[in-house]
Design a protein around this motif. Structure first.
Motif, PDB file in Angstrom:
ATOM      1  N   TRP A 121      24.817  54.612  70.371  1.00 54.98           N
ATOM      2  CA  TRP A 121      23.479  54.594  70.939  1.00 54.98           C
ATOM      3  C   TRP A 121      22.261  53.618  69.821  1.00 54.98           C
ATOM      4  CZ3 TRP A 121      19.914  59.804  69.186  1.00 54.98           C
ATOM      5  CH2 TRP A 121      18.749  59.493  69.812  1.00 54.98           C
ATOM      6  N   ASP A 122      21.079  53.086  71.071  1.00 57.38           N
ATOM      7  CA  ASP A 122      20.380  52.883  70.316  1.00 57.38           C
ATOM      8  C   ASP A 122      18.968  53.649  69.731  1.00 57.38           C
ATOM      9  OD1 ASP A 122      19.385  53.406  72.299  1.00 57.38           O
ATOM     10  OD2 ASP A 122      18.944  51.095  73.052  1.00 57.38           O
ATOM     11  N   GLY A 123      19.559  54.681  70.061  1.00 56.46           N
ATOM     12  CA  GLY A 123      17.950  55.483  69.839  1.00 56.46           C
ATOM     13  C   GLY A 123      16.621  55.882  70.890  1.00 56.46           C
ATOM     14  N   ILE A 124      17.169  55.387  71.901  1.00 59.32           N
ATOM     15  CA  ILE A 124      16.510  55.409  73.396  1.00 59.32           C
ATOM     16  C   ILE A 124      17.117  55.636  74.563  1.00 59.32           C
ATOM     17  CG2 ILE A 124      14.217  54.028  74.719  1.00 59.32           C
ATOM     18  CD1 ILE A 124      13.288  52.808  72.204  1.00 59.32           C
ATOM     19  N   LYS A 174      17.155  52.105  57.704  1.00 65.07           N
ATOM     20  CA  LYS A 174      16.930  50.658  58.110  1.00 65.07           C
ATOM     21  C   LYS A 174      17.902  50.363  59.031  1.00 65.07           C
ATOM     22  CE  LYS A 174      15.608  48.195  53.794  1.00 65.07           C
ATOM     23  NZ  LYS A 174      14.470  47.678  54.384  1.00 65.07           N
ATOM     24  N   ARG A 175      19.378  50.808  59.617  1.00 65.91           N
ATOM     25  CA  ARG A 175      20.818  50.716  60.292  1.00 65.91           C
ATOM     26  C   ARG A 175      19.737  51.139  61.555  1.00 65.91           C
ATOM     27  NH1 ARG A 175      25.648  49.222  58.729  1.00 65.91           N
ATOM     28  NH2 ARG A 175      26.143  48.754  56.460  1.00 65.91           N
ATOM     29  N   LEU A 225      21.061  51.215  65.290  1.00 65.88           N
ATOM     30  CA  LEU A 225      22.127  51.885  64.831  1.00 65.88           C
ATOM     31  C   LEU A 225      22.116  53.400  64.918  1.00 65.88           C
ATOM     32  CD1 LEU A 225      23.057  48.309  63.445  1.00 65.88           C
ATOM     33  CD2 LEU A 225      23.459  49.094  66.164  1.00 65.88           C
ATOM     34  N   MET A 226      22.660  53.227  65.726  1.00 72.59           N
ATOM     35  CA  MET A 226      22.298  55.522  64.795  1.00 72.59           C
ATOM     36  C   MET A 226      23.464  55.762  65.289  1.00 72.59           C
ATOM     37  SD  MET A 226      19.487  56.889  64.925  1.00 72.59           S
ATOM     38  CE  MET A 226      17.357  56.220  65.554  1.00 72.59           C
ATOM     39  N   SER A 236      24.083  57.924  61.369  1.00 74.60           N
ATOM     40  CA  SER A 236      24.859  58.859  60.930  1.00 74.60           C
ATOM     41  C   SER A 236      25.965  58.432  60.465  1.00 74.60           C
ATOM     42  CB  SER A 236      25.538  59.276  62.849  1.00 74.60           C
ATOM     43  OG  SER A 236      23.678  59.411  63.614  1.00 74.60           O
ATOM     44  N   ALA A 237      26.958  57.890  60.364  1.00 78.88           N
ATOM     45  CA  ALA A 237      28.250  57.977  59.565  1.00 78.88           C
ATOM     46  C   ALA A 237      27.863  57.299  57.969  1.00 78.88           C
ATOM     47  CB  ALA A 237      28.567  56.712  59.659  1.00 78.88           C
ATOM     48  N   ILE A 238      26.866  57.030  58.019  1.00 80.18           N
ATOM     49  CA  ILE A 238      26.432  57.371  56.518  1.00 80.18           C
ATOM     50  C   ILE A 238      26.321  58.248  56.459  1.00 80.18           C
ATOM     51  CG2 ILE A 238      24.226  55.857  54.636  1.00 80.18           C
ATOM     52  CD1 ILE A 238      24.176  53.317  56.675  1.00 80.18           C
TER      53      ILE A 238
END
Length: 300
Positions: A47-50, A255-256, A262-263, A267-269
């Motif tokens: 997902w790119d957030g949009i 930053k990611r 790079l959601m 999210s993994a982080i």
């Protein structure tokens, strides 16, 4: 009229206790558990957030776990955690013990010490960034060569500045915790020590520190878990630089997710941060959890 003086206060029936905890449970589930489940699910998507969210399996996790920058971000995160704990804990214990005294001026100093915690981390970072500017900061204004260094442009100095500012901001909070802990220590212990000829230093190491065991565990848990979320101060102050000297895991997540869109990896982080924080909290709890729980049950 009958008097009830001397009778113990009535306790709420056990059947009512679960209902009293329901509002807190609802808030916790709604604002902690459900978002965490959503972030965990999002870590298996792209997902790119949009746009639309597309399931991608373990792709995001592979990207994060194979990134050579992840070990460095973890190392910096643990280094900030360890050094800030080593600096804050002794200072907080000493200040907390000092503020627990009965002199009037100590109450005034306690209020003054608490002021940094009331300020925004971003505002603190902006202020210190201006003060530490080698050309227009405090050192240049006072003509002091030692203060005119490139504090935020050299890795070692930048890391030291981050630790100093974090400690300056959060030592008051932990000092307040230790102040309360010292005030709960029975005065009879100090009176007996004085009769035995023990001085203040001996009393501090023989009485105060041992009695603050569980307070230290509580403060350390808040300090360690809280250090995993350092973001706004570091972002405004150094943006993770110079290079990646202060790039902690929370900043890497930002930053990611919000700069690289790079959601999934972000999210993994976030899930990694939660697991690290939970593991550390449980480890600290094991240091004195059983004894603390037993002592609390005995006092009920």
């Amino acid at each position: 009229m009958s008097s009830h003086t001397g009778h113990p206060p009535r306790r709420a029936p056990r059947s009512i206790l679960p209902w009293l905890a329901t509002p807190a449970l609802v808030v916790f589930v709604g604002f902690a558990v459900l978002p965490l489940v959503g972030v965990f699910a999002l870590s298996f998507t792209t997902w790119d957030g949009i746009g639309a969210i597309h399931p991608s399996g373990l792709t995001s996790w592979r990207v994060v776990l194979t990134d050579p920058g992840l070990p460095h971000a973890l190392w910096v995160t643990f280094l900030v955690m360890a050094v800030s704990w080593a600096v804050q804990t002794p200072l907080s214990i000493l200040l907390g013990t000092f503020m627990a005294g009965r002199q009037r001026y100590r109450a005034v100093l306690g209020v003054v010490y608490f002021i940094p915690l009331m300020l925004s981390s971003a505002a603190i970072a902006i202020a210190y960034k201006a003060l530490l500017d080698p050309n227009f900061g405090l050192g240049a204004g006072l003509k002091i060569q030692t203060l005119s260094q490139d504090w935020l442009g050299r890795p070692g100095l930048a890391f030291g500045v981050v630790i100093f500012i974090v400690s300056w901001q959060f030592v008051p909070f932990h000092s307040l915790i230790y102040q309360g802990g010292v005030q709960q220590i029975p005065k009879s212990l100090y009176e007996a020590a004085q009769l035995d000829g023990a001085g203040r230093i001996r009393q501090f190491f023989s009485i105060t520190l041992p009695q603050l065991k569980y307070t230290i565990i509580t403060s350390s848990t808040l300090m360690v878990v809280g250090s995993l979320t350092f973001f706004d101060l570091i972002f405004v102050l150094t943006e993770g630089g110079p290079g990646d000297a202060t790039r902690v895991l929370a900043l890497d997540m930002y930053k990611r997710g919000f700069q690289a869109s790079l959601m999934g990896p972000a999210s993994a982080i976030a899930v990694i941060l939660v697991l690290v924080g939970l593991t550390l909290a449980l480890l600290l709890r094991r240091l004195g959890g059983r004894d603390a729980g037993a002592s609390q049950l005995e006092g009920v």
